[in-house]
Design a protein around this motif. Structure first.
Motif, PDB file in Angstrom:
ATOM      1  N   LEU A  77      62.658  60.648   3.042  1.00 54.83           N
ATOM      2  CA  LEU A  77      62.827  59.830   2.144  1.00 54.83           C
ATOM      3  C   LEU A  77      62.285  60.667   0.676  1.00 54.83           C
ATOM      4  CD1 LEU A  77      61.480  56.208   3.200  1.00 54.83           C
ATOM      5  CD2 LEU A  77      63.281  57.135   2.944  1.00 54.83           C
ATOM      6  N   GLU A  78      61.366  61.127   0.926  1.00 54.71           N
ATOM      7  CA  GLU A  78      60.772  62.304  -0.095  1.00 54.71           C
ATOM      8  C   GLU A  78      61.139  63.562  -0.143  1.00 54.71           C
ATOM      9  OE1 GLU A  78      57.663  58.410  -0.378  1.00 54.71           O
ATOM     10  OE2 GLU A  78      56.884  60.366   0.134  1.00 54.71           O
ATOM     11  N   GLY A  79      60.762  63.912   0.795  1.00 53.61           N
ATOM     12  CA  GLY A  79      60.260  65.188   0.873  1.00 53.61           C
ATOM     13  C   GLY A  79      61.568  66.822   1.104  1.00 53.61           C
ATOM     14  N   GLU A  80      61.145  67.530   0.338  1.00 51.41           N
ATOM     15  CA  GLU A  80      62.357  68.198   0.355  1.00 51.41           C
ATOM     16  C   GLU A  80      63.930  68.590   1.767  1.00 51.41           C
ATOM     17  OE1 GLU A  80      63.352  70.927  -2.434  1.00 51.41           O
ATOM     18  OE2 GLU A  80      62.664  69.652  -3.112  1.00 51.41           O
ATOM     19  N   ARG A  81      63.164  68.736   2.592  1.00 51.50           N
ATOM     20  CA  ARG A  81      63.755  68.525   4.085  1.00 51.50           C
ATOM     21  C   ARG A  81      64.772  67.435   3.556  1.00 51.50           C
ATOM     22  NH1 ARG A  81      59.831  69.620   9.200  1.00 51.50           N
ATOM     23  NH2 ARG A  81      61.238  70.347  10.148  1.00 51.50           N
ATOM     24  N   GLY A  82      64.295  66.261   3.540  1.00 55.97           N
ATOM     25  CA  GLY A  82      65.116  64.931   3.404  1.00 55.97           C
ATOM     26  C   GLY A  82      66.207  65.261   2.456  1.00 55.97           C
ATOM     27  N   LYS A  83      66.443  66.170   1.696  1.00 56.02           N
ATOM     28  CA  LYS A  83      67.505  66.408   0.337  1.00 56.02           C
ATOM     29  C   LYS A  83      68.276  66.990   1.530  1.00 56.02           C
ATOM     30  CE  LYS A  83      64.918  66.541  -4.236  1.00 56.02           C
ATOM     31  NZ  LYS A  83      64.396  67.498  -4.262  1.00 56.02           N
ATOM     32  N   GLU A  84      67.957  67.692   2.086  1.00 56.73           N
ATOM     33  CA  GLU A  84      69.043  68.475   3.276  1.00 56.73           C
ATOM     34  C   GLU A  84      68.995  67.935   4.221  1.00 56.73           C
ATOM     35  OE1 GLU A  84      69.776  71.914   2.781  1.00 56.73           O
ATOM     36  OE2 GLU A  84      71.098  72.285   4.299  1.00 56.73           O
ATOM     37  N   ILE A  85      69.060  66.935   4.924  1.00 64.94           N
ATOM     38  CA  ILE A  85      68.757  66.689   5.535  1.00 64.94           C
ATOM     39  C   ILE A  85      70.429  65.333   5.097  1.00 64.94           C
ATOM     40  CG2 ILE A  85      68.074  63.590   6.998  1.00 64.94           C
ATOM     41  CD1 ILE A  85      65.860  65.788   8.025  1.00 64.94           C
ATOM     42  N   ARG A  86      69.914  64.653   4.440  1.00 61.53           N
ATOM     43  CA  ARG A  86      70.667  64.021   3.043  1.00 61.53           C
ATOM     44  C   ARG A  86      72.151  64.161   3.123  1.00 61.53           C
ATOM     45  NH1 ARG A  86      66.600  61.265   1.555  1.00 61.53           N
ATOM     46  NH2 ARG A  86      66.129  62.798  -0.745  1.00 61.53           N
ATOM     47  N   ARG A  87      72.325  65.541   3.180  1.00 60.90           N
ATOM     48  CA  ARG A  87      73.286  66.281   2.894  1.00 60.90           C
ATOM     49  C   ARG A  87      74.302  66.382   4.079  1.00 60.90           C
ATOM     50  NH1 ARG A  87      70.829  69.330  -1.297  1.00 60.90           N
ATOM     51  NH2 ARG A  87      69.809  70.558  -0.153  1.00 60.90           N
ATOM     52  N   ASN A  88      73.162  66.700   5.147  1.00 59.95           N
ATOM     53  CA  ASN A  88      74.001  67.408   6.223  1.00 59.95           C
ATOM     54  C   ASN A  88      74.423  65.688   6.280  1.00 59.95           C
ATOM     55  OD1 ASN A  88      74.169  69.649   6.522  1.00 59.95           O
ATOM     56  ND2 ASN A  88      71.820  69.632   7.407  1.00 59.95           N
ATOM     57  N   ALA A  89      74.055  65.017   6.763  1.00 62.10           N
ATOM     58  CA  ALA A  89      73.936  63.113   7.020  1.00 62.10           C
ATOM     59  C   ALA A  89      75.852  62.544   6.795  1.00 62.10           C
ATOM     60  CB  ALA A  89      73.410  61.959   6.315  1.00 62.10           C
ATOM     61  N   GLY A  90      75.967  63.190   4.788  1.00 65.21           N
ATOM     62  CA  GLY A  90      77.269  62.910   4.468  1.00 65.21           C
ATOM     63  C   GLY A  90      77.792  63.842   4.945  1.00 65.21           C
ATOM     64  N   LYS A  91      78.239  65.072   5.140  1.00 65.63           N
ATOM     65  CA  LYS A  91      79.392  66.005   5.920  1.00 65.63           C
ATOM     66  C   LYS A  91      79.233  65.225   7.037  1.00 65.63           C
ATOM     67  CE  LYS A  91      77.836  69.323   8.271  1.00 65.63           C
ATOM     68  NZ  LYS A  91      77.291  69.838   8.907  1.00 65.63           N
ATOM     69  N   TRP A  92      78.488  64.952   7.925  1.00 72.33           N
ATOM     70  CA  TRP A  92      78.871  64.238   9.199  1.00 72.33           C
ATOM     71  C   TRP A  92      79.828  63.363   8.872  1.00 72.33           C
ATOM     72  CZ3 TRP A  92      79.791  66.906  13.027  1.00 72.33           C
ATOM     73  CH2 TRP A  92      79.216  68.162  12.770  1.00 72.33           C
ATOM     74  N   ARG A  93      78.756  61.875   8.130  1.00 69.10           N
ATOM     75  CA  ARG A  93      79.687  61.394   8.291  1.00 69.10           C
ATOM     76  C   ARG A  93      81.130  61.306   7.701  1.00 69.10           C
ATOM     77  NH1 ARG A  93      80.812  55.853   7.092  1.00 69.10           N
ATOM     78  NH2 ARG A  93      81.013  54.995   4.467  1.00 69.10           N
ATOM     79  N   ASN A  94      81.718  62.208   7.071  1.00 72.56           N
ATOM     80  CA  ASN A  94      82.799  62.860   6.511  1.00 72.56           C
ATOM     81  C   ASN A  94      83.627  63.276   7.610  1.00 72.56           C
ATOM     82  OD1 ASN A  94      82.821  62.094   3.774  1.00 72.56           O
ATOM     83  ND2 ASN A  94      81.945  63.803   3.007  1.00 72.56           N
ATOM     84  N   PHE A  95      82.908  63.538   8.480  1.00 72.57           N
ATOM     85  CA  PHE A  95      83.633  64.502  10.001  1.00 72.57           C
ATOM     86  C   PHE A  95      84.303  63.072  10.774  1.00 72.57           C
ATOM     87  CE2 PHE A  95      81.999  68.853   9.381  1.00 72.57           C
ATOM     88  CZ  PHE A  95      83.272  69.276   9.385  1.00 72.57           C
ATOM     89  N   ALA A  96      83.506  62.135  10.993  1.00 69.10           N
ATOM     90  CA  ALA A  96      83.410  61.118  11.615  1.00 69.10           C
ATOM     91  C   ALA A  96      84.318  60.420  11.179  1.00 69.10           C
ATOM     92  CB  ALA A  96      81.855  60.214  11.897  1.00 69.10           C
ATOM     93  N   LYS A  97      84.743  60.187   9.979  1.00 70.66           N
ATOM     94  CA  LYS A  97      85.557  59.269   9.493  1.00 70.66           C
ATOM     95  C   LYS A  97      86.606  59.886  10.045  1.00 70.66           C
ATOM     96  CE  LYS A  97      84.136  56.820   5.256  1.00 70.66           C
ATOM     97  NZ  LYS A  97      84.403  56.975   3.684  1.00 70.66           N
ATOM     98  N   GLU A  98      86.708  61.341   9.500  1.00 65.96           N
ATOM     99  CA  GLU A  98      88.009  62.128  10.151  1.00 65.96           C
ATOM    100  C   GLU A  98      88.713  61.709  11.449  1.00 65.96           C
ATOM    101  OE1 GLU A  98      87.247  65.724   6.504  1.00 65.96           O
ATOM    102  OE2 GLU A  98      87.787  66.529   8.673  1.00 65.96           O
ATOM    103  N   ALA A  99      88.045  62.427  12.357  1.00 66.18           N
ATOM    104  CA  ALA A  99      88.352  61.831  13.234  1.00 66.18           C
ATOM    105  C   ALA A  99      88.816  60.737  14.199  1.00 66.18           C
ATOM    106  CB  ALA A  99      87.159  61.719  14.322  1.00 66.18           C
ATOM    107  N   VAL A 100      88.652  59.707  13.029  1.00 72.04           N
ATOM    108  CA  VAL A 100      89.354  58.204  13.908  1.00 72.04           C
ATOM    109  C   VAL A 100      90.326  57.971  12.641  1.00 72.04           C
ATOM    110  CG1 VAL A 100      87.640  57.864  15.119  1.00 72.04           C
ATOM    111  CG2 VAL A 100      87.692  56.874  12.777  1.00 72.04           C
TER     112      VAL A 100
END
Ligand SMILES: O=c1ccn([C@@H]2O[C@H](COP(=O)(O)OP(=O)(O)O[C@H]3O[C@H](CO)[C@@H](O)[C@H](O)[C@H]3O)[C@@H](O)[C@H]2O)c(=O)[nH]1
Length: 466
Positions: free
Chosen positions: A420-443
């Motif tokens: 929620l607050e750390g540096e790693r969280g920022k990177e993780i949120r960026r990746n989460a957004g990326k996977w969300r887009n891939f999931a949408k594209e797949a279906v």
């Protein structure tokens, strides 16, 4: 005459029976797949067991699919009525094929005879029933391809059990350590009947299945999908998350439709509405996991120590393990409920991360909705899923356990704060957004999973014309 005409035209519809094991984690993906088939013009009859069918709670929107049931030998109480899970599976194996046969006979005498049985991979006898009637048979995998690839290697003797060494190398997968393996592989002897089912029975006749349908998507597990695809007629058709959250091709498809537990919709959403964006930790361990009292206490005090707002699903059967006074002590910051509308919660802007047991549906839901995860795997496929969440998809952190196998409160609070607050969280949120887009594209129309479902449908319709 009019009646006969109707009969003639409806008999041209290809008809699939979709048979699921009676469990929330199985019914959700198979029902969603059924909705997509029906949307593409296939007649679907969704089949579960008598007891399960009777006891399910229907969620808000009506289910647009015909429902039928077969007997597992425990029509009055389901698996809970059996003296053990071993006894339950044994009886289901005896009674299931017979009652599925009767159902197919009934359907075949109707205006829409059956053309294909799509069956949960842990009910492999359904393929024998399909073949007895000359029908097509498709096995449906409710877990990740990585997990099936591990089971396949164990089943064919390519992976020697018990495991030796600290690094396991399998095709299409990152190097794995023993604790990344499914529990049935690293902890032999636990739940022998289920272990036999996943390591042996479900592979007995898989080579005879016309298709192997998997609730994953190509980009998510590319290497392992390619590898398994060389052995089976594998088609990825997921993620089977209701369409409203992804591609919106299916009208008004907001939830799965059925719950094993009565859910607390209004109070959860109302509570979330009052919280700031990205501030809430959502906690759930799915429909089956049971925590030890000590684990439950560590989790409870870990949530309190994190000093964050939390929404925690504690099933009724687990409530007595909550520390005394916990709800009172944390009432300013937390809400504990028996069951919730998980998709709505994950999609809510207040939800900042998901502390999860890493069941495959929960994992795919978090991925599809772009929610970072704190992984606390319990058993079965969950440890492998947690490895992928942290090290492959990089969209979460696995909370480390101590030498007793218990995740301590400090570790829980630390992971939450990192996300929620750390540096790693920022990177993780960026990746989460990326996977969300891939999931949408797949279906979405023309995506990898959508095309695979189109191909499956075209084959079914074509087999009907022959
Ligand atoms: O309050 C809640 C909690 C959960 N869910 C839903 O319940 C399902 C839970 O499925 P999953 O996350 O896969 O967990 P389990 O119920 O534990 O599923 C079992 O089945 C899965 C598929 O085989 C496996 O991956 C898991 O490890 C196994 O425990 C999900 O769709 C959730 O959205 C709710 O709707 N409300």
């Amino acid at each position: 005459m009019a009646k006969n005409e109707k009969k003639a035209s409806s008999s041209k519809l290809a008809h699939c029976l979709v048979l699921t094991y009676p469990g929330q984690g199985h019914i959700n993906p198979m029902l969603q797949f059924s909705k997509r088939l029906q949307h593409k013009g296939i007649k679907v009859t969704f089949v579960t067991t008598h007891f399960f069918n009777k006891s399910l709670h229907r969620n808000s929107s009506p289910i647009p699919i015909a429902l039928e049931a077969i007997s597992d030998g425990y029509d009055e109480g389901g698996a809970a009525q059996a003296e053990s899970i071993d006894a339950y599976l044994e009886r289901f194996w005896q009674i299931g094929p017979q009652t599925l046969t009767e159902l197919v006979e009934k359907m075949n005498a109707s205006s829409v005879p059956v053309d294909c049985i799509v069956y949960d991979s842990i009910l492999p006898w359904a393929l024998d029933v399909a073949k007895k009637f000359g029908l097509l048979g498709a096995t449906f995998l409710t877990q990740s391809c990585a997990v099936y690839c591990i089971y396949y290697h164990a089943n064919r003797g390519f992976l020697k059990l018990p495991l030796t060494g600290n690094e396991i190398l399998l095709p299409g997968m990152p190097p794995l350590e023993p604790q990344d393996m499914p529990s049935f592989v690293y902890d032999l002897g636990l739940y022998p009947a289920i272990s036999d089912l996943v390591l042996k029975n479900q592979f007995d006749n898989i080579d005879k299945a016309d298709w192997v349908l998997s609730n994953t998507f190509y980009d998510l597990e590319e290497g392992v999908v390619e590898w398994l695809g060389r052995h089976w007629s594998l088609r990825t058709i997921g993620p089977t998350v209701p369409s409203t959250y992804l591609d919106k091709q299916l009208e008004d498809d907001k939830d799965y439709g059925f719950s094993m537990f009565k859910q607390n919709n209004e109070s959860c959403i109302k509570w979330l509405n009052d919280q700031a964006k990205g501030s809430v930790v959502y906690v759930s361990f799915g429909s089956m996991a049971t925590l030890k009292i000590e684990e439950m206490e560590e989790l409870a005090w870990g949530l309190k120590a994190s000093d964050k707002y939390f929404l925690w699903v504690v099933r009724e059967s687990e409530q007595s393990k909550l520390p005394e006074n916990f709800s009172e002590e944390t009432s300013q910051k937390g809400l504990v409920v028996n069951w919730c509308p998980q998709l709505e919660v994950l999609a809510h802007e207040a939800t900042g991360c998901f502390l999860t047991h890493c069941g495959w549906n929960s994992t795919l839901e978090a991925l599809s909705l772009g929610v970072p995860m704190v992984a606390m795997p319990q058993w079965t496929d969950q440890s492998t899923n947690s490895k992928y969440i942290m090290d492959v998809w990089k969209m979460g952190l696995k909370a480390p356990a101590d030498e007793k196998g218990i995740v301590r409160r400090e570790a829980i609070a630390h992971c939450i704060s990192e996300i929620l607050e750390g540096e790693r969280g920022k990177e993780i949120r960026r990746n989460a957004g990326k996977w969300r887009n891939f999931a949408k594209e797949a279906v979405a129309k023309g995506g990898s999973s959508d095309k695979n479902i189109d191909e499956f449908v075209a084959n079914l319709v074509c087999s009907k014309c022959l």
